[in-house]
Design an enzyme around this catalytic site. Structure first.
Site, PDB file in Angstrom:
ATOM      1  N   ASN A   4      -8.979 -19.635  -2.656  1.00 45.67           N
ATOM      2  CA  ASN A   4      -9.216 -20.495  -3.825  1.00 45.67           C
ATOM      3  C   ASN A   4      -8.347 -21.742  -3.736  1.00 45.67           C
ATOM      4  O   ASN A   4      -7.320 -21.752  -3.048  1.00 45.67           O
ATOM      5  CB  ASN A   4      -8.879 -19.735  -5.118  1.00 45.67           C
ATOM      6  CG  ASN A   4      -7.444 -19.234  -5.142  1.00 45.67           C
ATOM      7  OD1 ASN A   4      -7.126 -18.201  -4.542  1.00 45.67           O
ATOM      8  ND2 ASN A   4      -6.576 -19.968  -5.795  1.00 45.67           N
TER       9      ASN A   4
ATOM     10  N   GLU B 192      -0.285 -19.564 -10.735  1.00 48.49           N
ATOM     11  CA  GLU B 192       0.525 -20.687 -11.169  1.00 48.49           C
ATOM     12  C   GLU B 192      -0.144 -21.447 -12.321  1.00 48.49           C
ATOM     13  O   GLU B 192      -1.366 -21.422 -12.487  1.00 48.49           O
ATOM     14  CB  GLU B 192       0.729 -21.698 -10.009  1.00 48.49           C
ATOM     15  CG  GLU B 192       1.527 -21.171  -8.856  1.00 48.49           C
ATOM     16  CD  GLU B 192       0.772 -20.126  -8.040  1.00 48.49           C
ATOM     17  OE1 GLU B 192      -0.462 -20.227  -7.896  1.00 48.49           O
ATOM     18  OE2 GLU B 192       1.436 -19.183  -7.567  1.00 48.49           O
TER      19      GLU B 192
ATOM     20  N   HIS C  96      -4.077   5.448  -3.109  1.00 52.54           N
ATOM     21  CA  HIS C  96      -4.597   6.413  -2.147  1.00 52.54           C
ATOM     22  C   HIS C  96      -4.677   5.886  -0.732  1.00 52.54           C
ATOM     23  O   HIS C  96      -4.636   6.637   0.220  1.00 52.54           O
ATOM     24  CB  HIS C  96      -5.996   6.878  -2.591  1.00 52.54           C
ATOM     25  CG  HIS C  96      -5.946   7.810  -3.749  1.00 52.54           C
ATOM     26  ND1 HIS C  96      -5.335   9.032  -3.674  1.00 52.54           N
ATOM     27  CD2 HIS C  96      -6.389   7.699  -5.018  1.00 52.54           C
ATOM     28  CE1 HIS C  96      -5.399   9.636  -4.843  1.00 52.54           C
ATOM     29  NE2 HIS C  96      -6.038   8.846  -5.682  1.00 52.54           N
TER      30      HIS C  96
ATOM     31  N   SER D  57      -5.146  -9.500   1.648  1.00 50.04           N
ATOM     32  CA  SER D  57      -6.506  -9.572   1.093  1.00 50.04           C
ATOM     33  C   SER D  57      -7.459 -10.244   2.061  1.00 50.04           C
ATOM     34  O   SER D  57      -7.219 -11.357   2.518  1.00 50.04           O
ATOM     35  CB  SER D  57      -6.560 -10.386  -0.214  1.00 50.04           C
ATOM     36  OG  SER D  57      -5.356 -10.399  -0.873  1.00 50.04           O
TER      37      SER D  57
ATOM     38  N   SER E  51       3.268 -13.313  -1.369  1.00 48.90           N
ATOM     39  CA  SER E  51       3.782 -12.385  -0.359  1.00 48.90           C
ATOM     40  C   SER E  51       4.407 -13.179   0.792  1.00 48.90           C
ATOM     41  O   SER E  51       4.754 -14.342   0.631  1.00 48.90           O
ATOM     42  CB  SER E  51       2.636 -11.502   0.175  1.00 48.90           C
ATOM     43  OG  SER E  51       1.698 -12.289   0.900  1.00 48.90           O
TER      44      SER E  51
HETATM   45  I1  8IG Z   1      -5.833 -14.613  -3.116  1.00 47.24           I
HETATM   46  O1  8IG Z   1      -3.814 -19.329  -6.179  1.00 47.24           O
HETATM   47  C1  8IG Z   1      -4.493 -15.722  -4.064  1.00 47.24           C
HETATM   48  N1  8IG Z   1      -3.238 -15.319  -4.138  1.00 47.24           N
HETATM   49  N2  8IG Z   1       0.372 -17.497  -6.171  1.00 47.24           N
HETATM   50  N3  8IG Z   1      -1.749 -18.416  -6.180  1.00 47.24           N
HETATM   51  C2  8IG Z   1      -0.905 -17.404  -5.828  1.00 47.24           C
HETATM   52  N4  8IG Z   1      -1.306 -16.337  -5.169  1.00 47.24           N
HETATM   53  C3  8IG Z   1      -2.601 -16.272  -4.811  1.00 47.24           C
HETATM   54  C4  8IG Z   1      -3.516 -17.265  -5.130  1.00 47.24           C
HETATM   55  C5  8IG Z   1      -3.068 -18.405  -5.850  1.00 47.24           C
HETATM   56  N5  8IG Z   1      -4.714 -16.893  -4.646  1.00 47.24           N
END
Ligand code: 8IG
Length: 265
Positions: free
Chosen positions: A228, A186, A64, A32, A205
């Site tokens: 975040n 979480e 796709h 991402s 991942s």
């Molecule tokens: I973007 O806060 C993303 N992927 N486990 N926790 C987990 N995966 C994420 C998070 C997150 N933010």
């Protein structure tokens, strides 16, 4: 060869046939926020629908846009962009998760760049921060390895590649990544647990892919974009749209960073 390695060899043969490129050198998994890097890295030699390759999910599963792209850099190196990441929460099968990485290894790639978007357990490393991985904690309870395959996981994330990345962007942080299964984020207690265990980042991942890459002897660079703060760290409740927005906002900056890093590898 294991069945998984044979399937990866078949996929690599199909990539050679479709691209005309005998050996790729560097593989990228773009998570991402990172997908814009490909355009900056090199000229596209070929774009193959992942569904056309052995062992990859078909269109219905992959969506796709799942393509494997072959790029040629200005200095003549071949880069394989693995646009078909399968998350553990999608397939619940670590061998399937690792197939793209094993295919890259079979296609000749000795270097693997794993990127992701993730949460941070540390308030001082907030959204927009880019972190090079020093290590991971695999909390999935799964492994892509089969049988008595005792692979050392020390030094999995190459100090050399990390230093190279930091020489390009001195603002990069270092951190330990914990892979949860997801897809739920979480609980605040789980984020505190991860932090207590030594994790700076939480995501869904990378660790399983790194294990397979390690088995294959690849040199690995892990790059995380913090989108975040982990649940309970920031005070505000996690919101998937805000996570996506933070990724989109950082995309141009981190894409050019990744392109610079690939150029220097
Ligand atoms: I973007 O806060 C993303 N992927 N486990 N926790 C987990 N995966 C994420 C998070 C997150 N933010």
């Amino acid at each position: 060869m294991t069945h998984a390695q044979e399937l990866a060899s078949e996929a690599a043969a199909a990539i050679r046939a479709a691209t005309g490129v005998d050996t790729h050198e560097i593989a990228l998994v773009l998570g991402s926020g990172w997908s814009g890097a490909a355009e900056l890295i090199g000229e596209e030699v070929a774009s193959i629908p992942a569904a056309d390759l052995p062992g990859f999910p078909d269109h219905a599963v992959a969506g796709h846009t799942a393509t494997i792209r072959s790029l040629r850099t200005p200095n003549g190196r071949s880069v394989l962009v693995l646009g078909a990441r399968q998350h553990f929460y999608q397939v619940r099968d670590a061998v399937k998760v690792a197939h793209a990485v094993r295919t890259a290894a079979a296609a000749g790639c000795s270097t693997l760049v794993l990127t992701n978007g993730c949460g941070s357990t540390r308030p001082e490393v907030g959204p927009g921060s880019v972190v090079t991985l020093t290590d991971h904690i695999n909390l999935t309870g799964a492994t892509p390895l089969e049988g008595a395959t005792f692979v050392s996981m020390t030094g999995t994330y190459s100090p050399r590649l990390r230093e190279l990345a930091h020489s390009i962007d001195p603002d990069l942080k270092n951190g330990v990544y914990a892979q949860f299964t997801g897809p739920q984020y979480e609980t605040p207690a789980e984020v505190r647990m991860a932090a207590t265990m030594g994790a700076d980042l939480v995501g869904m991942s990378t660790a399983l892919e790194a294990i397979a890459a390690r088995e294959a002897g690849m040199e690995i660079l892990g790059l995380s974009l913090v989108t975040n703060l982990g649940a309970g760290i920031g005070g505000e409740e996690l919101n998937h749209q805000e996570v996506l927005d933070a990724g989109a906002a950082a995309a141009p900056r981190i894409s050019s960073l990744l392109a610079e890093i690939v150029k220097a590898i």
